[in-house]
Design a protein around this motif. Sequence first.
Motif, PDB file in Angstrom:
ATOM      1  N   SER A 121      -2.210 -18.417  11.671  1.00 33.60           N
ATOM      2  CA  SER A 121      -0.981 -18.982  12.237  1.00 33.60           C
ATOM      3  C   SER A 121      -0.028 -17.913  12.752  1.00 33.60           C
ATOM      4  CB  SER A 121      -0.259 -19.821  11.181  1.00 33.60           C
ATOM      5  OG  SER A 121       0.283 -18.988  10.167  1.00 33.60           O
ATOM      6  N   GLY A 122      -0.320 -16.652  12.454  1.00 29.41           N
ATOM      7  CA  GLY A 122       0.559 -15.570  12.869  1.00 29.41           C
ATOM      8  C   GLY A 122       1.743 -15.336  11.953  1.00 29.41           C
ATOM      9  N   GLN A 123       1.786 -16.042  10.819  1.00 27.16           N
ATOM     10  CA  GLN A 123       2.902 -15.858   9.894  1.00 27.16           C
ATOM     11  C   GLN A 123       2.766 -14.583   9.061  1.00 27.16           C
ATOM     12  OE1 GLN A 123       4.139 -19.675   7.887  1.00 27.16           O
ATOM     13  NE2 GLN A 123       2.460 -20.478   9.115  1.00 27.16           N
ATOM     14  N   LEU A 124       1.523 -14.107   8.939  1.00 27.39           N
ATOM     15  CA  LEU A 124       1.261 -12.853   8.245  1.00 27.39           C
ATOM     16  C   LEU A 124       0.628 -11.861   9.201  1.00 27.39           C
ATOM     17  CD1 LEU A 124      -0.336 -13.822   4.787  1.00 27.39           C
ATOM     18  CD2 LEU A 124       2.046 -13.226   5.269  1.00 27.39           C
ATOM     19  N   SER A 125       0.862 -10.592   8.945  1.00 25.57           N
ATOM     20  CA  SER A 125       0.236  -9.510   9.688  1.00 25.57           C
ATOM     21  C   SER A 125      -0.313  -8.497   8.689  1.00 25.57           C
ATOM     22  CB  SER A 125       1.255  -8.840  10.604  1.00 25.57           C
ATOM     23  OG  SER A 125       0.724  -7.677  11.198  1.00 25.57           O
ATOM     24  N   MET A 126      -1.580  -8.126   8.832  1.00 24.24           N
ATOM     25  CA  MET A 126      -2.179  -7.137   7.947  1.00 24.24           C
ATOM     26  C   MET A 126      -1.884  -5.740   8.482  1.00 24.24           C
ATOM     27  SD  MET A 126      -3.419  -8.882   5.517  1.00 24.24           S
ATOM     28  CE  MET A 126      -4.243  -7.545   4.662  1.00 24.24           C
ATOM     29  N   GLN A 127      -1.234  -4.922   7.660  1.00 27.22           N
ATOM     30  CA  GLN A 127      -0.759  -3.614   8.080  1.00 27.22           C
ATOM     31  C   GLN A 127      -1.402  -2.501   7.252  1.00 27.22           C
ATOM     32  OE1 GLN A 127       1.711  -3.085  10.645  1.00 27.22           O
ATOM     33  NE2 GLN A 127       1.056  -5.187  11.047  1.00 27.22           N
ATOM     34  N   LEU A 128      -1.747  -1.407   7.935  1.00 27.26           N
ATOM     35  CA  LEU A 128      -2.156  -0.171   7.274  1.00 27.26           C
ATOM     36  C   LEU A 128      -0.987   0.796   7.337  1.00 27.26           C
ATOM     37  CD1 LEU A 128      -5.747   0.415   8.699  1.00 27.26           C
ATOM     38  CD2 LEU A 128      -5.112  -0.704   6.556  1.00 27.26           C
ATOM     39  N   ILE A 129      -0.686   1.410   6.209  1.00 26.22           N
ATOM     40  CA  ILE A 129       0.493   2.273   6.117  1.00 26.22           C
ATOM     41  C   ILE A 129       0.113   3.592   5.472  1.00 26.22           C
ATOM     42  CG2 ILE A 129       2.715   2.542   4.923  1.00 26.22           C
ATOM     43  CD1 ILE A 129       3.069  -0.496   5.310  1.00 26.22           C
ATOM     44  N   HIS A 130       0.608   4.659   6.065  1.00 34.02           N
ATOM     45  CA  HIS A 130       0.514   5.993   5.482  1.00 34.02           C
ATOM     46  C   HIS A 130       1.935   6.427   5.146  1.00 34.02           C
ATOM     47  CE1 HIS A 130       0.358  10.543   6.501  1.00 34.02           C
ATOM     48  NE2 HIS A 130       0.286  10.376   5.199  1.00 34.02           N
ATOM     49  N   ALA A 131       2.178   6.669   3.873  1.00 31.86           N
ATOM     50  CA  ALA A 131       3.480   7.148   3.409  1.00 31.86           C
ATOM     51  C   ALA A 131       3.273   8.450   2.652  1.00 31.86           C
ATOM     52  CB  ALA A 131       4.141   6.103   2.510  1.00 31.86           C
ATOM     53  N   ALA A 132       4.357   9.184   2.459  1.00 30.56           N
ATOM     54  CA  ALA A 132       4.293  10.457   1.738  1.00 30.56           C
ATOM     55  C   ALA A 132       5.446  10.544   0.756  1.00 30.56           C
ATOM     56  CB  ALA A 132       4.341  11.635   2.714  1.00 30.56           C
ATOM     57  N   GLY A 133       5.158  11.032  -0.436  1.00 35.60           N
ATOM     58  CA  GLY A 133       6.178  11.168  -1.463  1.00 35.60           C
ATOM     59  C   GLY A 133       7.189  12.249  -1.125  1.00 35.60           C
ATOM     60  N   ARG A 134       8.445  11.982  -1.425  1.00 36.42           N
ATOM     61  CA  ARG A 134       9.510  12.953  -1.200  1.00 36.42           C
ATOM     62  C   ARG A 134       9.809  13.714  -2.488  1.00 36.42           C
ATOM     63  NH1 ARG A 134      12.286   8.493   1.159  1.00 36.42           N
ATOM     64  NH2 ARG A 134      13.541   8.363  -0.731  1.00 36.42           N
ATOM     65  N   GLY A 135       9.875  15.039  -2.395  1.00 36.23           N
ATOM     66  CA  GLY A 135      10.375  15.847  -3.506  1.00 36.23           C
ATOM     67  C   GLY A 135       9.589  15.671  -4.787  1.00 36.23           C
ATOM     68  N   PRO A 136      10.059  16.263  -5.874  1.00 39.58           N
ATOM     69  CA  PRO A 136       9.375  16.133  -7.158  1.00 39.58           C
ATOM     70  C   PRO A 136       9.522  14.732  -7.723  1.00 39.58           C
ATOM     71  CG  PRO A 136      11.429  17.331  -7.430  1.00 39.58           C
ATOM     72  CD  PRO A 136      11.226  17.153  -5.960  1.00 39.58           C
ATOM     73  N   ALA A 137       8.478  14.272  -8.392  1.00 39.99           N
ATOM     74  CA  ALA A 137       8.502  12.950  -9.008  1.00 39.99           C
ATOM     75  C   ALA A 137       9.413  12.964 -10.220  1.00 39.99           C
ATOM     76  CB  ALA A 137       7.103  12.516  -9.410  1.00 39.99           C
ATOM     77  N   ARG A 138      10.003  11.795 -10.495  1.00 37.36           N
ATOM     78  CA  ARG A 138      10.843  11.640 -11.686  1.00 37.36           C
ATOM     79  C   ARG A 138      10.143  10.680 -12.645  1.00 37.36           C
ATOM     80  NH1 ARG A 138      15.282  10.485  -7.762  1.00 37.36           N
ATOM     81  NH2 ARG A 138      14.726   8.325  -8.243  1.00 37.36           N
ATOM     82  N   GLY A 139      10.390  10.852 -13.935  1.00 34.62           N
ATOM     83  CA  GLY A 139       9.862   9.889 -14.893  1.00 34.62           C
ATOM     84  C   GLY A 139       9.263  10.569 -16.096  1.00 34.62           C
ATOM     85  N   ASP A 140       8.738   9.741 -16.990  1.00 33.29           N
ATOM     86  CA  ASP A 140       8.192  10.249 -18.228  1.00 33.29           C
ATOM     87  C   ASP A 140       6.734  10.665 -18.034  1.00 33.29           C
ATOM     88  OD1 ASP A 140       7.248   7.729 -17.836  1.00 33.29           O
ATOM     89  OD2 ASP A 140       7.482   7.079 -19.913  1.00 33.29           O
ATOM     90  N   GLU A 141       6.190  11.333 -19.031  1.00 35.32           N
ATOM     91  CA  GLU A 141       4.789  11.759 -19.016  1.00 35.32           C
ATOM     92  C   GLU A 141       3.965  10.736 -19.789  1.00 35.32           C
ATOM     93  OE1 GLU A 141       3.541  14.737 -17.785  1.00 35.32           O
ATOM     94  OE2 GLU A 141       5.437  15.444 -17.012  1.00 35.32           O
ATOM     95  N   ARG A 142       2.862  10.315 -19.163  1.00 34.93           N
ATOM     96  CA  ARG A 142       1.967   9.389 -19.856  1.00 34.93           C
ATOM     97  C   ARG A 142       0.555   9.889 -19.758  1.00 34.93           C
ATOM     98  NH1 ARG A 142       4.710   4.568 -16.910  1.00 34.93           N
ATOM     99  NH2 ARG A 142       6.685   4.549 -17.989  1.00 34.93           N
ATOM    100  N   GLU A 143      -0.245   9.594 -20.775  1.00 32.06           N
ATOM    101  CA  GLU A 143      -1.634   9.991 -20.759  1.00 32.06           C
ATOM    102  C   GLU A 143      -2.472   8.777 -21.107  1.00 32.06           C
ATOM    103  OE1 GLU A 143      -3.019  13.611 -21.917  1.00 32.06           O
ATOM    104  OE2 GLU A 143      -1.112  14.577 -22.246  1.00 32.06           O
ATOM    105  N   PRO A 144      -3.760   8.758 -20.661  1.00 32.17           N
ATOM    106  CA  PRO A 144      -4.621   7.635 -21.008  1.00 32.17           C
ATOM    107  C   PRO A 144      -4.783   7.507 -22.499  1.00 32.17           C
ATOM    108  CG  PRO A 144      -5.664   9.053 -19.354  1.00 32.17           C
ATOM    109  CD  PRO A 144      -4.419   9.746 -19.817  1.00 32.17           C
TER     110      PRO A 144
END
Length: 260
Positions: A237-260
Motif C-alpha cells: 500500500s506504500g504505507q511502509l518503506s524498507m530502509q537500509l541505514i548506515h550510522a556511526a557512533g559518536r565519541g566514547p560510549a557511556r554506560g556500565d560494563e557488562r559481561e556474559p
Amino acid sequence: MTVAAMTAEFDDVARWTAEAVELLGQRHAIPAACRGSASPAALAWLGEACELSPGATLLDVGAGAGGPAAWAARRFGVRPVLLERMPAACRAAARLFGLPVITADGTRIPLRTGSVDAAWCLGVLDTVRDKAALLGEIRRVVAPGAPLGLLVAVARTPLALAAPAGNHFPTQRELAGLLDGAGFDLVEQIDRPDGAPLAWSRRAERVAAVVAARHGGDRAYALAVHQGERFSRLLASGQLSMQLIHAAGRGPARGDEREP
C-alpha cells in the motif's frame, strides 16, 4: 495474542526452518535463515557501507536464525556474535551455523562497553517498543566511531491498515531523532534493494514449502502467516518503506560494563 504471534513468527518458524534445512541440505541454510530480513544485495550494501573487514567482531542484535551473520562471515570474514532473545531461534542459529549466540534482550546486552567493532540490527527495531533503550545499548557496546547497519520498516504515512502484532513503525523523523539521541550519526540511507537471485529465492522457497507441509495445521504457523500478510499489505500500500541505514557512533560510549 501479541506474545503468541511474535513467538510464532520469530521462534517457532526459526526452529522449523532449522529442521527443514537439515532435511534439504546445508546449502539452503543461509537463504532460509535470511527469509523476511534481507537479500544478498541488501546485505552486501550494509557490509560495504559499514566497511566490514576480516577478523572484525560483528554483533548482530536480534539475529534470529543467524542467516545474515553467517552470510557476513562468509563474504567479509568477520567474526559474528549473535544476540537473540528467542530461545528456539538461538538454538536454530547454533544448529545451522555453529556461531556464538547470546540469549539476551537487546536492551541489556551482556558485553563490555566498546567491545565490538561493528553492529547490525536487521528488521528488529520495528518490533521493539523502547527503541531508544535498544539503540543506546548498541551504542554502549560498539567502539567509538564504529558502524551500525540497520534494516528498518519506516512509516511513510499514518497507518490505515492493521500492523502486525507487536510492531511499532517509526517515521523517518522519529528514526533520525532516535539515532541522534543514542549517539549515532546517520551517514547514509537508501531504499532496500528488491529481489534476490533466483537460485537464492528457490532455496528459501523450498525450505518454506517443507515448513508449510509439516506445520501448516499448527496454530503457530497460522499466526506467523497472518503476521507476514499484514506486513506485506502495508508495504504494497506504500504505507511502509524498507530502509537500509548506515550510522556511526559518536565519541566514547557511556554506560556500565557488562559481561556474559
